[in-house]
Design a protein around this motif. Structure first.
Motif, PDB file in Angstrom:
ATOM      1  N   ALA A   1       0.872  -1.325   0.074  1.00 47.96           N
ATOM      2  CA  ALA A   1       0.124   0.148  -0.022  1.00 47.96           C
ATOM      3  C   ALA A   1       0.765   1.089   0.034  1.00 47.96           C
ATOM      4  N   ASP A   2       2.071   1.380   0.465  1.00 50.08           N
ATOM      5  CA  ASP A   2       3.003   2.464   0.537  1.00 50.08           C
ATOM      6  C   ASP A   2       3.558   2.508  -0.884  1.00 50.08           C
ATOM      7  N   LEU A   3       3.429   1.636  -1.736  1.00 49.34           N
ATOM      8  CA  LEU A   3       4.452   1.830  -2.826  1.00 49.34           C
ATOM      9  C   LEU A   3       3.681   2.410  -4.109  1.00 49.34           C
ATOM     10  N   ALA A   4       4.313   3.219  -4.582  1.00 49.44           N
ATOM     11  CA  ALA A   4       3.579   3.746  -5.697  1.00 49.44           C
ATOM     12  C   ALA A   4       3.296   2.918  -7.046  1.00 49.44           C
ATOM     13  N   LEU A   5       2.343   3.396  -7.710  1.00 52.07           N
ATOM     14  CA  LEU A   5       1.788   2.526  -8.799  1.00 52.07           C
ATOM     15  C   LEU A   5       3.010   2.337  -9.606  1.00 52.07           C
ATOM     16  N   THR A   6       3.232   1.421 -10.461  1.00 51.01           N
ATOM     17  CA  THR A   6       3.926   1.293 -11.747  1.00 51.01           C
ATOM     18  C   THR A   6       3.003   1.540 -12.907  1.00 51.01           C
ATOM     19  N   THR A   7       3.637   2.533 -13.774  1.00 53.39           N
ATOM     20  CA  THR A   7       2.782   2.885 -14.724  1.00 53.39           C
ATOM     21  C   THR A   7       3.328   2.606 -16.220  1.00 53.39           C
ATOM     22  N   LYS A   8       2.623   2.605 -17.347  1.00 54.34           N
ATOM     23  CA  LYS A   8       3.211   2.184 -18.620  1.00 54.34           C
ATOM     24  C   LYS A   8       4.354   3.191 -18.903  1.00 54.34           C
ATOM     25  N   GLN A   9       4.227   4.333 -18.361  1.00 54.15           N
ATOM     26  CA  GLN A   9       5.345   5.466 -18.770  1.00 54.15           C
ATOM     27  C   GLN A   9       6.510   4.920 -18.225  1.00 54.15           C
ATOM     28  N   ASP A  10       6.613   4.138 -16.837  1.00 53.29           N
ATOM     29  CA  ASP A  10       7.631   3.812 -16.124  1.00 53.29           C
ATOM     30  C   ASP A  10       8.460   2.808 -17.087  1.00 53.29           C
ATOM     31  N   LEU A  11       7.479   1.957 -17.628  1.00 57.15           N
ATOM     32  CA  LEU A  11       8.109   0.713 -18.408  1.00 57.15           C
ATOM     33  C   LEU A  11       8.790   1.223 -19.783  1.00 57.15           C
ATOM     34  N   ARG A  12       7.968   2.539 -20.134  1.00 54.73           N
ATOM     35  CA  ARG A  12       8.847   3.315 -21.421  1.00 54.73           C
ATOM     36  C   ARG A  12      10.118   3.888 -21.002  1.00 54.73           C
ATOM     37  N   ASP A  13      10.038   4.723 -19.912  1.00 48.90           N
ATOM     38  CA  ASP A  13      11.360   5.334 -19.352  1.00 48.90           C
ATOM     39  C   ASP A  13      12.424   4.627 -19.066  1.00 48.90           C
ATOM     40  N   ASN A  14      12.125   3.340 -18.895  1.00 50.83           N
ATOM     41  CA  ASN A  14      13.027   2.350 -18.330  1.00 50.83           C
ATOM     42  C   ASN A  14      13.509   1.327 -19.575  1.00 50.83           C
ATOM     43  N   TYR A  15      13.042   1.577 -20.707  1.00 46.48           N
ATOM     44  CA  TYR A  15      13.553   0.923 -21.849  1.00 46.48           C
ATOM     45  C   TYR A  15      14.879   0.825 -22.325  1.00 46.48           C
ATOM     46  N   PRO A  16      15.544  -0.400 -22.398  1.00 44.94           N
ATOM     47  CA  PRO A  16      15.189  -1.528 -22.665  1.00 44.94           C
ATOM     48  C   PRO A  16      15.048  -2.529 -21.558  1.00 44.94           C
ATOM     49  N   PHE A  17      16.045  -2.411 -20.664  1.00 43.84           N
ATOM     50  CA  PHE A  17      16.419  -3.275 -19.598  1.00 43.84           C
ATOM     51  C   PHE A  17      16.425  -2.932 -18.105  1.00 43.84           C
ATOM     52  N   GLY A  18      15.715  -1.648 -17.906  1.00 41.98           N
ATOM     53  CA  GLY A  18      15.728  -1.299 -16.641  1.00 41.98           C
ATOM     54  C   GLY A  18      14.994  -1.911 -15.557  1.00 41.98           C
ATOM     55  N   LEU A  19      14.308  -3.040 -15.969  1.00 40.65           N
ATOM     56  CA  LEU A  19      13.425  -3.799 -15.124  1.00 40.65           C
ATOM     57  C   LEU A  19      13.835  -5.085 -15.052  1.00 40.65           C
ATOM     58  N   LEU A  20      15.018  -5.524 -15.714  1.00 36.17           N
ATOM     59  CA  LEU A  20      15.566  -6.744 -15.717  1.00 36.17           C
ATOM     60  C   LEU A  20      15.943  -7.145 -14.564  1.00 36.17           C
ATOM     61  N   SER A  21      15.531  -8.619 -14.154  1.00 40.78           N
ATOM     62  CA  SER A  21      15.753  -8.887 -12.716  1.00 40.78           C
ATOM     63  C   SER A  21      16.656 -10.271 -12.780  1.00 40.78           C
ATOM     64  N   VAL A  22      16.962 -10.359 -14.114  1.00 43.74           N
ATOM     65  CA  VAL A  22      17.949 -11.743 -14.105  1.00 43.74           C
ATOM     66  C   VAL A  22      19.133 -11.342 -15.058  1.00 43.74           C
ATOM     67  N   GLU A  23      20.120 -12.376 -15.249  1.00 42.92           N
ATOM     68  CA  GLU A  23      21.245 -12.087 -16.174  1.00 42.92           C
ATOM     69  C   GLU A  23      20.465 -12.377 -17.596  1.00 42.92           C
ATOM     70  N   LYS A  24      21.191 -11.588 -18.359  1.00 46.53           N
ATOM     71  CA  LYS A  24      20.534 -11.586 -19.695  1.00 46.53           C
ATOM     72  C   LYS A  24      20.528 -12.908 -20.520  1.00 46.53           C
ATOM     73  N   GLU A  25      21.566 -13.793 -20.058  1.00 48.50           N
ATOM     74  CA  GLU A  25      21.756 -15.122 -20.528  1.00 48.50           C
ATOM     75  C   GLU A  25      20.605 -15.814 -20.426  1.00 48.50           C
ATOM     76  N   ARG A  26      19.827 -15.598 -19.314  1.00 51.50           N
ATOM     77  CA  ARG A  26      18.589 -16.351 -18.815  1.00 51.50           C
ATOM     78  C   ARG A  26      17.488 -16.097 -19.580  1.00 51.50           C
ATOM     79  N   LEU A  27      17.439 -14.927 -20.239  1.00 53.09           N
ATOM     80  CA  LEU A  27      16.387 -14.337 -21.146  1.00 53.09           C
ATOM     81  C   LEU A  27      15.886 -15.521 -22.434  1.00 53.09           C
ATOM     82  N   ALA A  28      14.420 -15.706 -22.494  1.00 50.54           N
ATOM     83  CA  ALA A  28      14.165 -16.808 -23.575  1.00 50.54           C
ATOM     84  C   ALA A  28      13.572 -15.883 -24.768  1.00 50.54           C
TER      85      ALA A  28
END
Length: 435
Positions: A55-82
């Protein structure tokens, strides 16, 4: 991850579902904290670990995803991406999304949760775009996970015009399809242009899977009667995959065993488990790109009341843009309501396609209607618009082909590979072109 994915029916009720959801939420939040974006958002100190912290966290928006293009939300090593995907890009800026192989198991299983089933004896025609979008790849993966044969029909492609899709539906004895609802109407018109009758000449077909646009009850029923099979709806996005599927009672259920959902009221800024507002999603089993309180900005109505089907999952009505409309006189006209009235006309009028323009003093509508019924169809719709919507209307009924030219339904574009050498009588203006 496969072993921890809950299966449909694992939970005995809404409360048990929420308890199981809570156990996985802490793990998902720890995955999110590994991404640059959420590391900044969570800040220093203890990480959020449960619903009480959200409840204390701000909503994540579509603009957040665009602003962090391409890998700002990546949580694993790139080698693991399918796979890597982007949404359709209507805003002009890419909205990135990526998944690991384990994430894909979750994606495919959620899509395959169809009450009519997907089996090895099925042939599934995928008629949504592949490209950077998720939708075509998603249906493809779900069908293969269940042993079905896939016909990758794609969409928005010169290589697979309507005429080719109709041929494939008929000749390959397709049993299931995946498309937007509008496609099912296009195929019906294309089938008739090819000399087939939708409800009689495709006996192998047993269900139409649809999604990607709001669907009113009357249009859904019209499509079902045209083809003589159930229309099975689902709801999701490229950023999240499938979020809801239809039960045997015809209601959409949120997959709350695989994601956490909230309803956001933009007027008050408050979130609640049910009600009307914008759908907010927190993923539970996505490791490559966890989303925490992601606002899809789709207008929905969520209810936690029990459904006769026995699925202990919240139900959702997706209003989307249908909640908004245009002023005509002193009334607001929405596409959803107008669609209900158009497809409420008698089947004998054969109205499949229509368009309308909201003007200050009247609603202008054009429909295609069967020969000999055009005048009556126009009069019936004019009366319905006056009595049900309370607006003045000018309805024009056109013959078949008046809105969607028949030649487009029969066309087979010349799609060739690029070439540079031509014979003496060939059109060398096609050099380096794909058509």
């Amino acid at each position: 991850m496969n072993s921890i994915l809950p299966q449909l029916g694992d939970w005995g009720g809404i409360q048990e579902l929420l308890e199981g959801q809570e156990k996985q939420l802490a793990r998902s939040l720890s995955w999110a904290a590994r991404s640059p974006f959420y590391a900044r958002r969570f800040g220093p100190g203890p990480l959020p670990s449960g619903s009480a912290d959200l409840a204390d966290l701000a909503l994540t928006t579509k603009q957040d995803l665009r602003d962090n293009y391409p890998f700002g939300l990546l949580s694993v090593e790139k080698e693991r991406l399918a796979t890597y995907h982007e949404s359709s890009g209507t805003a002009g800026h890419p909205t990135p999304s990526y998944y690991t192989a384990e994430d894909w198991t979750d994606l495919a299983e959620r899509f395959a949760r169809k009450h009519v089933g997907i089996t090895p004896s099925d042939t599934l025609l995928v008629r949504t775009p592949y490209a950077l979008l998720l939708t075509g790849h998603l249906a493809h993966a779900a069908a293969r996970l269940n042993g079905a044969t896939v016909v990758p029909g794609d969409n928005r492609s010169l290589a697979t015009p309507c005429s080719r899709i109709v041929r494939a539906l008929h000749d390959l004895e397709v049993t299931l399809t995946w498309s937007m609802p509008t496609e099912c109407l296009l195929w019906a018109a294309g089938a008739r242009a090819a000399g087939y009758e939708p409800g009689a000449d495709f006996p192998a077909l047993r269900a139409l899977f649809v999604g990607g646009e709001p669907l009113s009850g009357p249009r859904r029923a019209r499509i079902s009667r045209l083809w003589g099979v159930p229309v099975v709806e689902e709801y999701g996005s490229t950023e999240t995959g499938t979020l809801a599927g239809e039960c045997p009672e015809g209601r959409l259920h949120l997959w709350a065993d695989r994601a956490r959902f909230e309803v956001f009221d933009p007027d008050t800024g408050n979130c609640s488990p049910q009600g009307t507002g914008q759908l907010v999603v927190t993923t539970l089993y996505r490791e490559a790109m966890p989303l925490v309180r992601y606002n899809l900005e789709d207008t929905v109505e969520v209810s936690c009341q029990e459904c006769p089907c026995g699925w202990h999952l919240p139900t959702v009505t997706v209003l989307g843009r249908s909640a908004f409309g245009y002023e005509v006189g002193d009334r607001t006209v929405t596409q959803h309501r107008l669609e209900e009235l158009v497809y409420g006309l008698p089947d004998a009028d054969e109205v499949l396609f229509w368009r309308a323009r909201a003007e200050p003093d009247r609603l202008r509508v054009q429909i295609e209607a069967a020969p000999g019924r055009a005048e009556g169809a126009a009069a019936r719709l004019t009366d319905v618009l006056r009595t049900r919507l309370g607006v003045a209307a000018a309805v024009e009924a056109l013959p078949p082909g008046g809105l969607l030219p028949t030649e487009l339904l029969r066309a087979m574009p010349d799609v060739v590979k690029p070439r540079s050498l031509f014979g003496p009588h060939e059109d060398w203006d096609k050099a380096l072109l794909y058509q």
